[in-house]
Design an enzyme around this catalytic site. Structure first.
Site, short mmCIF file in Angstrom:
data_model
loop_
_atom_site.label_atom_id
_atom_site.label_comp_id
_atom_site.label_asym_id
_atom_site.label_seq_id
_atom_site.Cartn_x
_atom_site.Cartn_y
_atom_site.Cartn_z
N LEU A 14 -44.19 -41.74 16.88
CA LEU A 14 -43.95 -42.49 15.65
C LEU A 14 -42.77 -43.43 15.78
O LEU A 14 -42.51 -44.23 14.89
CB LEU A 14 -43.56 -41.50 14.56
CG LEU A 14 -44.58 -41.02 13.59
CD1 LEU A 14 -43.90 -40.08 12.61
CD2 LEU A 14 -45.20 -42.19 12.86
N ASP A 147 -46.10 -27.80 13.97
CA ASP A 147 -46.31 -27.21 15.31
C ASP A 147 -45.73 -25.80 15.31
O ASP A 147 -44.62 -25.58 14.82
CB ASP A 147 -45.52 -27.99 16.39
CG ASP A 147 -46.05 -29.39 16.61
OD1 ASP A 147 -47.15 -29.69 16.10
OD2 ASP A 147 -45.35 -30.19 17.27
N CYS A 381 -34.03 -46.18 44.14
CA CYS A 381 -34.28 -44.81 44.61
C CYS A 381 -35.46 -44.80 45.58
O CYS A 381 -35.30 -45.22 46.71
CB CYS A 381 -34.45 -43.86 43.43
SG CYS A 381 -34.02 -42.18 43.89
N GLU A 405 -40.57 -36.74 53.34
CA GLU A 405 -41.22 -36.29 52.09
C GLU A 405 -42.73 -36.52 52.20
O GLU A 405 -43.51 -35.73 51.68
CB GLU A 405 -40.64 -37.06 50.89
CG GLU A 405 -41.32 -36.71 49.55
CD GLU A 405 -40.74 -37.42 48.33
OE1 GLU A 405 -39.86 -38.31 48.48
OE2 GLU A 405 -41.17 -37.10 47.21
N HIS A 507 -29.76 -44.79 40.36
CA HIS A 507 -30.56 -45.32 39.24
C HIS A 507 -29.70 -46.15 38.29
O HIS A 507 -29.24 -45.65 37.27
CB HIS A 507 -31.18 -44.15 38.46
CG HIS A 507 -32.26 -43.45 39.20
ND1 HIS A 507 -33.58 -43.85 39.18
CD2 HIS A 507 -32.22 -42.37 40.03
CE1 HIS A 507 -34.31 -43.06 39.94
NE2 HIS A 507 -33.50 -42.15 40.48
N GLU A 509 -30.59 -48.19 36.22
CA GLU A 509 -31.24 -48.39 34.91
C GLU A 509 -30.74 -47.43 33.84
O GLU A 509 -30.96 -47.65 32.66
CB GLU A 509 -32.77 -48.29 35.05
CG GLU A 509 -33.35 -46.89 35.26
CD GLU A 509 -33.42 -46.45 36.73
OE1 GLU A 509 -32.62 -47.00 37.55
OE2 GLU A 509 -34.24 -45.59 37.06
N1 GLN Z 1 -38.75 -38.84 46.08
C1 GLN Z 1 -37.54 -39.42 46.52
C2 GLN Z 1 -36.45 -38.38 46.73
O1 GLN Z 1 -36.55 -37.29 46.26
C3 GLN Z 1 -37.06 -40.48 45.53
C4 GLN Z 1 -36.61 -39.92 44.23
C5 GLN Z 1 -36.53 -40.94 43.13
O2 GLN Z 1 -37.05 -42.06 43.27
N2 GLN Z 1 -35.94 -40.57 42.00
O3 GLN Z 1 -35.47 -38.66 47.38
#
Ligand code: GLN
Length: 534
Positions: A14, A147, A381, A405, A507, A509
């Site tokens: 909302l 809920d 990242c 990874e 990050h 952002e």
């Molecule tokens: N998967 C990657 C890591 O763990 C990047 C993580 C991300 O982009 N927040 O390092």
């Protein structure tokens, strides 16, 4: 201390978090010190282990707490710094209660939702109150009234209001006023019923925020006022916003919401100073330029998955007097159709964070396309790890280079697991999280944009830049220009010989504000404008 609790009725999505944040802006700009928090009734301890498809972006705080994306709204709309105390979930509540039961804190008692769970919820409000000098705390309750899992929270708030005095607590309830096309009418019944549900629990709202596609006339307001037992002025319309979400405080101020709340809580302040905010909104709504920027990810169909990235681009657009037209690209489409087809019209490319191997090759192709065609590139990242893998494979000739990874047996692990992640077994809250300092190389583009050689940025990752390949990369033109203070962890790579090629392990952002765009986003959008197509 004054308290505002924000609940939601009828449906989710909302804009309740936005309304709560907007009230924060208005009260802060009336000179009050505001702190915001969110209670989430789900059983996860935090949203860190949830997929963005389930829950949108995971927003990371300075202290490393992985929280609901509404905390991102709170930090963008107010100046209050939030901590792990500001996002409480049912998972945390039950975890604490069960730990205490095992310790023997409740010896002799049957442990129950009332009073033990509700006490634990109230305790959190008191814990937050104890460590803040705020005048007012705004708490949003996630989910929708009715809920099952939200009931203990509402019961706790009912008790809380009696304990701290009704005069110190205001309840704001956000609902939907749907438009029924066949009848050509806005309908108030769902609102009446959700308010009835709240009153059943013993909570009577002081303000009802009515989300609606169409204007709400006085007749409708009187009807809601009568059925829901509140003053007609306290039925506040909150119409769909066409320009930018940052108009929300201005719209709600036009409906006198801040005045009604201050009056209800006995807060004496002047009118809010909204000049800076209005100027910012004006810059977003009436830009001189426009520029297309691609965000290449895998959660593209969901607006909430990269919320802070999209917001940061908007902030940086405003700072450059430009509208950023975000082209959301699913990275697997790049693999299917080729980068030229999908990216030919964009002036810059951003690859955000992410986990898991789906769509990785499409992102690598996008990074290569940006590098080879001198198109501004901003990697965040995972986007930094992608840039590294791409450079290793296509410039350094390291065939099969990858992150462990995605390919644990890669011959060239240019991205590998962080040393202290090797022993980690649990998935929850175990990444390298929160704010860490980074040192920037003198003369790098990043240092120039930040105007500083030392920065603090928020992190959320398990894998890192493998520095045994550093010399090879640097000899071929990809420089490691940012590291942790001891030099062991890679934080930023750049290609100096490129229009704009910056990729960061952190990050940015999570720290951009509408009135203060993040310097890297600002520089990226400026570079996109310089490279503008068409
Ligand atoms: N998967 C990657 C890591 O763990 C990047 C993580 C991300 O982009 N927040 O390092």
């Amino acid at each position: 201390m004054k308290y505002i609790f924000v609940t939601g009725g009828v449906v989710s999505s909302l804009g309740k978090g936005l309304a709560a944040a907007a009230v924060g802006t208005l009260l802060e700009r009336r000179g009050l010190k505001v702190l915001m928090q969110k209670f989430d009734p789900y059983l996860n301890v935090d949203p860190g282990t949830m997929s963005p498809f389930q829950h949108g972006e995971v927003y990371v705080l300075d202290d490393g707490a992985e929280t609901d994306l509404d905390l991102g709204h709170y930090e963008r709309f107010t100046s209050g710094k939030l901590s792990q105390l500001n996002n409480l979930t049912s998972g945390q509540v039950y975890e604490n209660v069960i730990k205490r039961e095992r310790k023997g804190d409740y010896l002799g008692a049957t442990v129950q939702v009332i009073p033990h769970v509700t006490d634990e919820i109230k305790k959190r409000i008191h814990d937050v109150t104890a460590v803040t000098d705020a005048d007012i705390i705004i708490t949003e309750i996630g989910g929708t009234t009715g809920d099952i899992e939200g009931l203990p929270f509402l019961e706790a708030l009912r008790q809380f209001k009696d304990e701290v005095g009704h005069e110190n607590v205001a309840f704001m309830h956000a609902t939907l006023i749907p438009y029924i096309k066949a009848a050509e009418e806005l309908k108030t019944k769902p609102t009446q019923q959700s308010v009835a549900k709240l009153r059943e629990i013993g909570i009577a709202p002081d303000v009802i925020i009515c989300r609606s596609e169409f204007p709400i006339d006085n007749e409708l307001r009187s009807k809601i006022s009568m059925f829901c037992n509140i003053r007609p002025e306290a039925v506040v319309p909150f119409l769909d916003i066409k320009g930018t979400i940052y108009e929300a405080p201005l719209k709600l101020h036009d409906s006198q919401l801040d005045e009604i709340i201050c009056e209800r809580l006995g807060l004496e302040t002047g009118e809010p100073d909204l000049i800076e905010w209005r100027n910012m909104v004006d810059r977003i709504v009436n830009p001189t330029h426009t520029v297309k920027i691609a965000v290449v990810g895998k959660y593209i169909e969901l607006m909430d998955a990269y919320k802070s990235i999209y917001e940061s681009l908007t902030h940086a657009g405003a700072a450059n007097d430009a509208n950023v037209d975000i082209v959301r690209v699913d990275s697997s489409d790049i693999t299917k159709k080729g980068p030229e087809e999908i990216l030919k019209d964009v002036s810059a490319i951003l690859i955000p964070g992410g986990f898991g191997d789906r769509g990785i090759e499409g992102k690598i192709t996008a990074a290569r396309y940006a590098r080879e065609n001198n198109i501004p590139y901003f990697g965040i990242c995972l986007g930094m790890q992608i840039a590294t893998i791409e450079f290793a494979r296509n410039v350094c000739g390291l065939d099969g280079a990858h992150s462990t990874e995605f390919d644990p047996d890669t011959p060239h692990p240019v991205i590998c697991l962080l040393e202290d992640q090797k022993e980690v077994e649990n998935m929850g809250a175990t990444m390298r999280l929160g704010t860490w300092e980074a040192m920037l190389a003198e003369g790098s583009r990043s240092e120039e944009l930040y105007g500083s050689g030392k920065v603090n940025e928020r992190h959320r990752h398990r894998y890192e830049f493998n520095q045994s390949y550093k010399a090879d990369f640097e000899a071929k033109g990809l420089k490691l220009v940012g590291t942790s203070p001891d030099g062991t962890l890679g934080e930023i790579v750049e290609i100096p010989d490129h229009s704009f090629y910056i990729a960061v392990q952190f990050h940015p952002e999570f720290q951009s504000k509408p009135t203060a765009a993040h310097p890297l986003f600002k520089g990226f959008v400026a570079a996109a404008l310089e490279n503008r197509k068409g």
